[in-house]
Write a protein that holds these residues in place. Structure first.
Motif, short mmCIF file in Angstrom:
data_model
loop_
_atom_site.label_atom_id
_atom_site.label_comp_id
_atom_site.label_asym_id
_atom_site.label_seq_id
_atom_site.Cartn_x
_atom_site.Cartn_y
_atom_site.Cartn_z
N LEU A 165 21.27 5.11 -14.89
CA LEU A 165 20.93 5.34 -16.30
C LEU A 165 20.33 4.09 -16.95
CD1 LEU A 165 23.99 7.48 -17.48
CD2 LEU A 165 21.83 8.24 -16.50
N THR A 166 19.68 3.26 -16.13
CA THR A 166 18.90 2.15 -16.66
C THR A 166 17.42 2.48 -16.56
OG1 THR A 166 18.91 1.07 -14.49
CG2 THR A 166 20.63 0.43 -16.06
N LYS A 167 16.63 1.85 -17.38
CA LYS A 167 15.19 2.08 -17.37
C LYS A 167 14.50 0.84 -17.88
CE LYS A 167 15.19 4.40 -21.90
NZ LYS A 167 16.62 4.16 -22.17
N GLY A 168 13.19 0.83 -17.77
CA GLY A 168 12.46 -0.33 -18.25
C GLY A 168 10.98 -0.23 -17.97
N GLU A 169 10.26 -1.28 -18.24
CA GLU A 169 8.81 -1.36 -18.08
C GLU A 169 8.48 -2.40 -17.01
OE1 GLU A 169 4.91 -1.65 -20.97
OE2 GLU A 169 6.61 -2.97 -21.38
N ILE A 170 7.45 -2.11 -16.22
CA ILE A 170 6.98 -3.05 -15.20
C ILE A 170 5.49 -3.29 -15.41
CG2 ILE A 170 6.81 -3.55 -12.74
CD1 ILE A 170 8.95 -1.47 -12.23
N ILE A 171 5.09 -4.54 -15.45
CA ILE A 171 3.68 -4.90 -15.58
C ILE A 171 3.31 -5.79 -14.40
CG2 ILE A 171 1.94 -6.03 -17.01
CD1 ILE A 171 3.68 -5.44 -19.43
N LEU A 172 2.30 -5.37 -13.63
CA LEU A 172 1.91 -6.07 -12.41
C LEU A 172 0.42 -6.34 -12.41
CD1 LEU A 172 3.85 -3.79 -9.89
CD2 LEU A 172 4.57 -6.05 -10.65
N GLU A 173 0.02 -7.48 -11.85
CA GLU A 173 -1.38 -7.80 -11.64
C GLU A 173 -1.61 -8.05 -10.16
OE1 GLU A 173 -2.90 -10.86 -14.14
OE2 GLU A 173 -2.08 -9.98 -15.97
N TYR A 174 -2.82 -7.75 -9.72
CA TYR A 174 -3.13 -7.90 -8.30
C TYR A 174 -3.13 -9.37 -7.91
CZ TYR A 174 -4.95 -6.85 -3.75
OH TYR A 174 -5.08 -6.74 -2.39
N TYR A 175 -2.53 -9.68 -6.76
CA TYR A 175 -2.36 -11.08 -6.35
C TYR A 175 -3.07 -11.42 -5.04
CZ TYR A 175 0.03 -15.51 -5.41
OH TYR A 175 0.30 -16.83 -5.16
N SER A 176 -2.89 -10.58 -3.99
CA SER A 176 -3.43 -10.95 -2.68
C SER A 176 -3.59 -9.72 -1.80
CB SER A 176 -2.48 -11.94 -1.99
OG SER A 176 -2.85 -12.16 -0.65
N THR A 177 -4.53 -9.81 -0.86
CA THR A 177 -4.69 -8.74 0.12
C THR A 177 -3.57 -8.76 1.16
OG1 THR A 177 -6.13 -10.17 1.43
CG2 THR A 177 -7.19 -8.66 -0.12
#
Length: 220
Positions: free
Chosen positions: A186-198
């Motif tokens: 019953l936890t939740k949240g937001e995730i923000i990701l940027e591309y880093y490497s192949t």
């Protein structure tokens, strides 16, 4: 969308077969008006078709030229870094944790995609994944369900659990995944990701927070 890409794939395969048929006939001095010459080329044409399909499934689908009309989903392969903003509260203090550094690795092929997310305290592994792509409605999303395994040293306050993550895929101006997650705890949240490497990294990079865009973007 899927029907359109399937239709385009069939048309392309017919085109490849036709080119192969006429090219083989020309090189071997055959007359395609003769039944024997025409049907005698079937094994070679089928072999060429299979080689073209194998090359496309292995490498070709990743190239931008095929995006949209033949390949409906983007190539997310590689390592993504960013932060988790969780609504979890410390039961002792009632405070939320600061943004949690996180790394997501995506191993993707034409037929399959798998995701592994890591923080300093846990690893989670996807077991059901899928894309939601609708160009006409400007929808580009990827979702997966996962099992999370915290480190053994944290077992008293964090137990293994399942959850689901749902990301919006942003390609312009920079590669980014913005989404949310929720768990059976019953936890939740937001995730923000940027591309880093192949590369598929196995531990959080020391430069987390710096997100250089690599050659991966150039092939889109």
């Amino acid at each position: 969308m899927r029907n359109a890409t399937l239709r385009n794939a069939i048309y392309l395969l017919i085109g490849v077969s036709s080119v192969a048929w006429f090219s083989l006939a020309y090189l071997n001095g055959l007359d395609l008006s003769k039944v024997r010459d025409f049907f005698g080329l079937i094994p070679k044409v089928v072999s060429i078709d299979l080689l073209v399909i194998a090359a496309f499934v292995k490498w070709g689908w990743k190239y931008k030229i095929f995006r949209g009309w033949l390949v409906p989903f983007p190539d997310l392969s590689g390592t993504w870094v960013g932060c988790i903003h969780s609504d979890w509260k410390n039961p002792q203090t009632g405070e939320k944790p600061p943004p949690i550094p996180v790394m997501l690795t995506v191993n993707q092929s034409f037929f399959h995609v798998s995701c592994v997310m890591r923080t300093s305290e846990m690893e989670s592994f996807s077991y059901s994944e899928g894309f939601l792509i609708d160009v006409d409605r400007q929808i580009k999303k990827v979702a997966y369900s996962y099992t999370s395994k915290p480190r053994l040293s944290l077992s008293e306050r964090s137990i293994p659990h399942d959850g689901t993550a749902f990301f919006q895929i942003i390609e312009k101006p920079n590669l980014k995944l913005v989404g949310r997650y929720w768990t059976e705890r019953l936890t939740k949240g937001e995730i923000i990701l940027e591309y880093y490497s192949t590369e598929l990294l196995e531990d959080l990079p020391n430069t987390i927070g710096e997100h250089p865009v690599t050659e991966h973007e150039n092939r889109r």
